[in-house]
Enzyme design. Structure first.
Site, PDB file in Angstrom:
ATOM      1  CB  SER A 189      -0.938  -0.033   1.210  1.00 23.54           C
ATOM      2  OG  SER A 189      -1.966   0.905   1.081  1.00 23.54           O
ATOM      3  CG  ASP A 191      -6.335  -3.810  -3.303  1.00 22.63           C
ATOM      4  OD1 ASP A 191      -7.108  -2.860  -3.097  1.00 22.63           O
ATOM      5  OD2 ASP A 191      -5.111  -3.755  -3.070  1.00 22.63           O
ATOM      6  CG  HIS A 207      -5.733  -2.215   0.227  1.00 25.99           C
ATOM      7  ND1 HIS A 207      -4.781  -2.252  -0.770  1.00 25.99           N
ATOM      8  CD2 HIS A 207      -5.241  -1.381   1.184  1.00 25.99           C
ATOM      9  CE1 HIS A 207      -3.765  -1.472  -0.421  1.00 25.99           C
ATOM     10  NE2 HIS A 207      -4.011  -0.938   0.754  1.00 25.99           N
TER      11      HIS A 207
END
Lengths: 394, 394
Positions: free
Chosen positions: A167, A333, A366
């Site tokens: 991320s 995600d 995610h």
């Protein structure tokens, strides 16, 4: 009527454990070593709080730098001093794990702008003697990585064997590859992208507005006022948390299941389990995170756009790279969909870089990059073993 | 630092145009005609504000009932008295349009629980002489439709030629079909589903918490306090608005375009156009919508689950229906994805109902049902013409 403020502890205790208590080793950079920021200003002095695991080998070739995500910190493989929970990637990092601390020297530092010991908006501004708050210049992902390179210099490491992150951590990993190509032997950006999308900026803006709408935010000067914008920050966290999950995972975990009841409450209490879960996410977050740091780090992510510095051509950013790349995405995600990773892969292919790519099939959204995903662990393990062999590491 | 509160008007003016000024015709139901609510209570007296377009024919067979969405109202094809904008479906409803007011008598009423003239949390509670606020029982979609049926009774209409609605309006259209199968000749549920998903409940909960976190919400009693939870409601609207769009539409419309600048502002002003757009959505919304009504209507959507009343078997809800159905979904709608419409279609197929289904290819997300989508208009036009022929309407 229970609203999210209700479960908060004694307001005078303020919940937030002050970040400046040194729970980690801290590297200090004085007036002679300012950090030059993209905003045009310099940050000086500044501090970086960091953790290490394993031992640096004699030729300093076995160092792995781990970059943390938005609300992560340096406690990647050791107990968190505030929550008491295991390190956020302790499933991946440790003796015998994919990032094997019997082989590698792992470094993880709190990013600048955050609140776990590195200089951030809650730190004291030497110019005023009070917390920076919004007087801290707005920071960028390249600023964070520039500070990390200064830390690595101090540790006497010329080249990192690997940079790994998910991320916002993946953004930093990519930035390492672009800014310091000769200093990274391999790069593992996970669940990330080369720029923040319009939709992601939109969700971040919602979160920032939730924080700033809280009167206890007080223009950012809540610490001096002896208060905290807990309610606003909790709402921001709740909104963000929905984006970390997938519709399928929410359906599987919560569906429309009711909370301790077999019928509706016909009120505004948490009737559904998903509501109770989200409220819990909001209220626990404010105990460990600083609201202004949340503003700064979301802003840094929003500004991130590697191609922009290269005339919009992402491949140009990677031209000449000798690093080995392994990109990982997760099929469900929707915050950093596979297409974002593919765009990086295509750019790397265009400059004939060494790149692997794997999309892990999962319904966990995610968040999958922080969860038990055996296929992900296996991919990471395989790539690291192969890269270590190429690097001549035992 | 401009935060969303900044552009608000004089706080003493409060922005919100009081809903109780009669901008529409109002049907009043007295103590002898209470509305029986799913919560177990009754609502009495109550009022329904409504608009009509076109003329009811002699045998009262040409009436089309239009159900509005969460933040919509009865001004479906006429100028909104607060915003001055054209009716929210004036592209579809009017002389010569798919819902042709030269042929049909169109009725649209503000749902109960809302704030444009029908009884809602801002209405005066006869028991206390002050606004209901949270003393209003929590309402459901079936409650709304029960009230609509009482309105239709008053208008002397036995059977509606069609019930049409999008999003929360589509839920009502489905509920009409289930609760009053003999009273609806045809049903057009658009961009909707037979139940609210876990993810949708999650986003609604974020919005409600944003409202309730605003100290000006005052436990729901803001009207008497002479204030409004504008900031919280604006944040709720911003969060919701992101879910109404698609990633592709956001990318196409805004991308990472900057606002009035060719470089970053390195602050927390609206740097990106998407930020400015969202802030505008938030600040304009609070001028026309009541915060408690937002709580009530989102709750009603969350509670909606047609199958739950039929042992979890959706098809059972429609058994024996003689109505003609046309379901419409939009390919990029992730709030009510096509799968939700398909589930209804499958249930209708299972009971051998007459059903058409069309998925419109568009990148405009959930909002597409309110926008210019010629293929959608054509599908609606075709279905209505065919149904009118079957009904023997000229």
């Amino acid at each position: 009527m229970s609203i999210i403020a209700a479960p908060l502890k004694d307001e005078t205790a303020l919940g937030l454990k002050e970040a400046r208590e040194p729970s980690s080793r801290v590297m200090r950079f004085g007036a002679d070593e300012p950090l030059h920021l993209d905003a045009g200003a310099t940050l000086s002095p500044f501090e970086i709080a960091y953790e290490t695991y394993g031992e640096l080998n004699a030729d300093k070739s076995n160092a792995i730098y781990v970059c943390h995500a938005l609300t992560g910190d340096q406690h990647v493989a050791s107990r968190h001093p505030v929550t008491g929970k295991p390190g956020w990637w302790s499933s991946i990092i440790g003796p015998g794990k994919p990032v094997d601390t019997n082989r590698f020297f792992v470094v993880c530092a709190n990013v600048i702008g955050s609140c776990m010991g590195s200089t951030g908006p809650a730190s004291i501004d030497p110019a005023s003697g009070r917390p920076y708050a919004l007087d801290l210049p707005v920071l960028t992902i390249p600023d964070m990585v520039r500070a990390q390179a200064m830390l690595i210099d101090r540790l006497g490491i010329d080249q990192l064997f690997a940079v790994i992150g998910g991320s916002m951590g993946g953004m930093q990993a990519l930035q390492w590859a672009v800014a310091y190509p000769e200093r990274v032997f391999s790069v593992l950006p996970v669940a990330t992208g080369a720029r923040h999308s319009s939709q992601n900026i939109a969700f971040h803006e919602v979160g920032r507005q939730a924080v700033m709408a809280d009167p206890e935010w007080r223009g950012g000067r809540y610490i001096e006022a002896g208060t905290r914008p807990h309610k606003g920050l909790a709402v921001a966290r709740m909104a963000a948390h929905v984006t970390y999950l997938s519709e399928a995972a929410l359906h599987r975990k919560f569906g429309r299941n009711l909370q301790d009841r077999d019928r509706f409450g016909f009120g505004f209490e948490a009737d559904f389990q998903i509501e109770s879960y989200l409220r819990h996410q909001g209220t626990t977050f404010v105990d460990r995170f600083d609201a202004n740091a949340y503003l700064y780090l979301t802003r840094a992510m929003d500004y991130f756009d590697i191609a922009a510095e290269h005339g919009g051509r992402l491949a140009e950013a990677f031209r000449g790279t000798q690093s080995r790349f392994c990109l990982v995405s997760f099929s469900s995600d929707w915050l950093f969909p596979t297409a974002e990773s593919r765009a990086v892969v295509h750019a790397l292919n265009a400059v004939a870089a060494s790149v692997s790519f794997v999309e892990i099939a999962t319904d966990k959204g995610h968040d999958a990059f922080l969860l038990d995903e055996p296929e992900f662990f296996a991919a990471m393990d395989g790539f690291i073993r192969s890269a270590a062999k190429a690097r001549g590491l035992k």
